[in-house]
Design an enzyme around this catalytic site. Structure first.
Site, mmCIF file in Angstrom:
data_model
loop_
_atom_site.group_PDB
_atom_site.id
_atom_site.type_symbol
_atom_site.label_atom_id
_atom_site.label_comp_id
_atom_site.label_asym_id
_atom_site.label_seq_id
_atom_site.Cartn_x
_atom_site.Cartn_y
_atom_site.Cartn_z
ATOM 1 N N GLU A 167 -7.839 -16.841 19.130
ATOM 2 C CA GLU A 167 -7.894 -17.880 20.164
ATOM 3 C C GLU A 167 -6.493 -18.379 20.524
ATOM 4 O OE1 GLU A 167 -10.745 -19.781 17.562
ATOM 5 O OE2 GLU A 167 -12.157 -19.925 19.214
ATOM 6 N N GLY A 178 -9.443 -18.556 15.026
ATOM 7 C CA GLY A 178 -8.412 -19.354 15.694
ATOM 8 C C GLY A 178 -7.146 -18.568 15.988
ATOM 9 N N GLU A 188 -16.289 -16.059 13.115
ATOM 10 C CA GLU A 188 -16.794 -17.360 12.652
ATOM 11 C C GLU A 188 -18.280 -17.305 12.301
ATOM 12 O OE1 GLU A 188 -14.867 -16.870 15.324
ATOM 13 O OE2 GLU A 188 -13.363 -18.456 15.505
ATOM 14 N N ALA A 223 -8.589 -20.381 11.698
ATOM 15 C CA ALA A 223 -8.440 -21.747 11.204
ATOM 16 C C ALA A 223 -8.527 -21.681 9.681
ATOM 17 C CB ALA A 223 -9.545 -22.621 11.776
HETATM 18 N N1 CAA Z 1 -8.303 -19.653 5.893
HETATM 19 C C1 CAA Z 1 -7.773 -19.894 4.679
HETATM 20 N N2 CAA Z 1 -7.269 -18.934 3.874
HETATM 21 C C2 CAA Z 1 -7.297 -17.661 4.329
HETATM 22 C C3 CAA Z 1 -7.826 -17.341 5.587
HETATM 23 C C4 CAA Z 1 -8.341 -18.395 6.399
HETATM 24 N N3 CAA Z 1 -8.819 -18.209 7.628
HETATM 25 N N4 CAA Z 1 -7.735 -16.005 5.749
HETATM 26 C C5 CAA Z 1 -7.143 -15.515 4.639
HETATM 27 N N5 CAA Z 1 -6.880 -16.519 3.790
HETATM 28 C C6 CAA Z 1 -6.274 -16.432 2.466
HETATM 29 C C7 CAA Z 1 -7.238 -15.850 1.441
HETATM 30 O O1 CAA Z 1 -8.105 -16.852 0.965
HETATM 31 C C8 CAA Z 1 -6.284 -15.323 0.390
HETATM 32 O O2 CAA Z 1 -5.811 -16.404 -0.368
HETATM 33 P P1 CAA Z 1 -5.893 -16.317 -2.002
HETATM 34 O O3 CAA Z 1 -4.959 -15.186 -2.343
HETATM 35 O O4 CAA Z 1 -5.394 -17.658 -2.428
HETATM 36 O O5 CAA Z 1 -7.298 -16.024 -2.342
HETATM 37 C C9 CAA Z 1 -5.102 -14.826 1.236
HETATM 38 O O6 CAA Z 1 -5.194 -15.500 2.497
HETATM 39 C C10 CAA Z 1 -5.148 -13.339 1.493
HETATM 40 O O7 CAA Z 1 -6.398 -13.026 2.045
HETATM 41 P P2 CAA Z 1 -7.359 -11.865 1.487
HETATM 42 O O8 CAA Z 1 -7.161 -11.688 0.027
HETATM 43 O O9 CAA Z 1 -8.750 -12.156 1.958
HETATM 44 O O10 CAA Z 1 -6.721 -10.597 2.270
HETATM 45 P P3 CAA Z 1 -7.474 -9.255 2.662
HETATM 46 O O11 CAA Z 1 -6.403 -8.342 3.127
HETATM 47 O O12 CAA Z 1 -8.380 -8.801 1.580
HETATM 48 O O13 CAA Z 1 -8.419 -9.661 3.907
HETATM 49 C C11 CAA Z 1 -8.945 -10.736 6.027
HETATM 50 C C12 CAA Z 1 -7.855 -10.090 5.127
HETATM 51 C C13 CAA Z 1 -9.960 -9.693 6.474
HETATM 52 C C14 CAA Z 1 -8.211 -11.305 7.236
HETATM 53 C C15 CAA Z 1 -9.651 -11.865 5.235
HETATM 54 O O14 CAA Z 1 -8.682 -12.707 4.648
HETATM 55 C C16 CAA Z 1 -10.552 -12.707 6.060
HETATM 56 O O15 CAA Z 1 -11.660 -12.319 6.391
HETATM 57 N N6 CAA Z 1 -10.101 -13.957 6.425
HETATM 58 C C17 CAA Z 1 -10.906 -14.907 7.139
HETATM 59 C C18 CAA Z 1 -11.056 -14.548 8.609
HETATM 60 C C19 CAA Z 1 -11.932 -15.553 9.317
HETATM 61 O O16 CAA Z 1 -13.106 -15.721 9.002
HETATM 62 N N7 CAA Z 1 -11.365 -16.271 10.316
HETATM 63 C C20 CAA Z 1 -12.067 -17.272 11.055
HETATM 64 C C21 CAA Z 1 -11.796 -18.639 10.492
HETATM 65 S S1 CAA Z 1 -12.791 -19.915 11.217
HETATM 66 C C22 CAA Z 1 -12.060 -20.322 12.682
HETATM 67 O O17 CAA Z 1 -11.034 -19.774 13.055
HETATM 68 C C23 CAA Z 1 -12.767 -21.411 13.432
HETATM 69 C C24 CAA Z 1 -12.248 -21.734 14.789
HETATM 70 O O18 CAA Z 1 -12.325 -20.955 15.734
HETATM 71 C C25 CAA Z 1 -11.753 -23.090 15.028
#
Ligand code: CAA
Length: 258
Positions: free
Chosen positions: A112, A109, A132, A65
């Site tokens: 999921e 998400g 998460e 998400a």
């Molecule tokens: N939401 C918003 N933006 C995201 C994102 C997310 N879930 N995941 C990645 N991005 C964005 C980053 O912020 C970044 O944007 P900027 O360049 O503007 O900073 C861009 O995508 C590239 O990401 P990274 O620079 O972080 O790329 P990376 O290769 O270094 O890392 C990754 C990749 C390990 C996937 C890392 O991006 C990450 O950990 N992302 C979040 C994963 C996460 O926590 N997901 C769960 C979300 S909560 C959820 O899903 C709740 C639910 O069940 C309803």
């Protein structure tokens, strides 16, 4: 409706839906979820479509998400976001078969979403996770429920509590994905599986999907009865006569979804 966060292509009876927010690793914001559910509903109602494939990019199926969109939300806001409540069911309610073709990150998400599809074909680079917990929350679109049913309590607890990722090989061993293929072959494999399904009787394919999904909602006895009755009902179709006649006459069946 013109879509901005997804691309949809329909070819040879398969609707290919590609998530398209590359700058955010296909993070699922409200716009994307709305467009995805609309595209799935359209494909389900389109007579030309017999199977649906959802995919992302090489680097990310979807990284979860959209954290930036969620970060300012209060309990009342998130409680108000109808999509968080209806998303998983919305996909499961699609009656045509839906395949997830996953390369790269399928997190939160994104994992999921993949699990709400009927089955997952993964590339060797796929990484699944429910991270998460690192954000001070838990899975909200089925990660504690569908993942547990798919891989069992031990691995689901491990992933939901530590936030660690599962690679494609582990995901295949655990039963989360049906096949793992080299990255370059992912779309070929997914589209070929979709084509195979598209050649079947849609009445039978829908029944198979409903019967398998029923197993998650019922006791074994109830599920077996449901399956038996669905099996009996298919003997009222022309496709059953055609399928069996074609076998006996050693020719390809010509299903007409009747
Ligand atoms: N939401 C918003 N933006 C995201 C994102 C997310 N879930 N995941 C990645 N991005 C964005 C980053 O912020 C970044 O944007 P900027 O360049 O503007 O900073 C861009 O995508 C590239 O990401 P990274 O620079 O972080 O790329 P990376 O290769 O270094 O890392 C990754 C990749 C390990 C996937 C890392 O991006 C990450 O950990 N992302 C979040 C994963 C996460 O926590 N997901 C769960 C979300 S909560 C959820 O899903 C709740 C639910 O069940 C309803």
């Amino acid at each position: 409706m013109a879509f901005e966060t997804i691309n949809v292509d329909i070819e040879d009876h398969v609707a290919l839906i590609k998530l398209n927010r590359p700058d955010a690793l296909n993070a699922l914001n409200q716009q994307l979820l709305t467009e995805l559910l609309k595209a799935l509903g359209d494909a389900d109602g389109n007579d030309k479509v017999r199977c649906i494939v959802i995919t992302g990019s090489d680097k990310a199926f979807a990284a979860g998400a959209d954290i930036k969109e969620m970060s300012e939300m209060s309990f009342a806001d998130v409680n108000d976001v109808n999509l968080f409540a209806t998303f998983g069911d919305g996909i499961q309610d699609i009656r045509k078969p839906v395949i997830a073709a996953v390369s790269g990150y399928a997190l939160g998400g994104g994992c999921e979403l993949a699990m709400a599809c009927d089955f997952i074909i993964a590339s060797e680079t796929a990484k699944f996770g429910q991270p998460e917990i690192n954000l001070g929350v838990i899975a909200g679109l089925g990660g504690s429920q569908r993942l547990t049913r798919a891989v069992g309590k031990a691995k689901s607890m491990d992933m939901n509590l530590t936030g660690r990722f599962m690679d494609a090989a582990e995901a295949e061993r655990a039963g989360l994905v049906s096949r793992v293929v080299p990255s370059k072959k992912l779309m070929e494999e997914a589209m070929s599986a979709a084509q195979k399904i598209a050649e079947k009787s849609l009445i039978a394919a829908r029944s198979a999907k409903e019967a398998v999904n029923r197993s998650f909602e019922s006791t074994l006895a109830e599920g077996l009865l449901y399956e038996r009755r669905a099996f009996h009902a298919l003997f009222a179709t022309e496709d059953q006569s055609e399928g069996m006649a074609a076998f006996i006459e050693k020719r390809e069946a010509q299903f007409r979804d009747k």
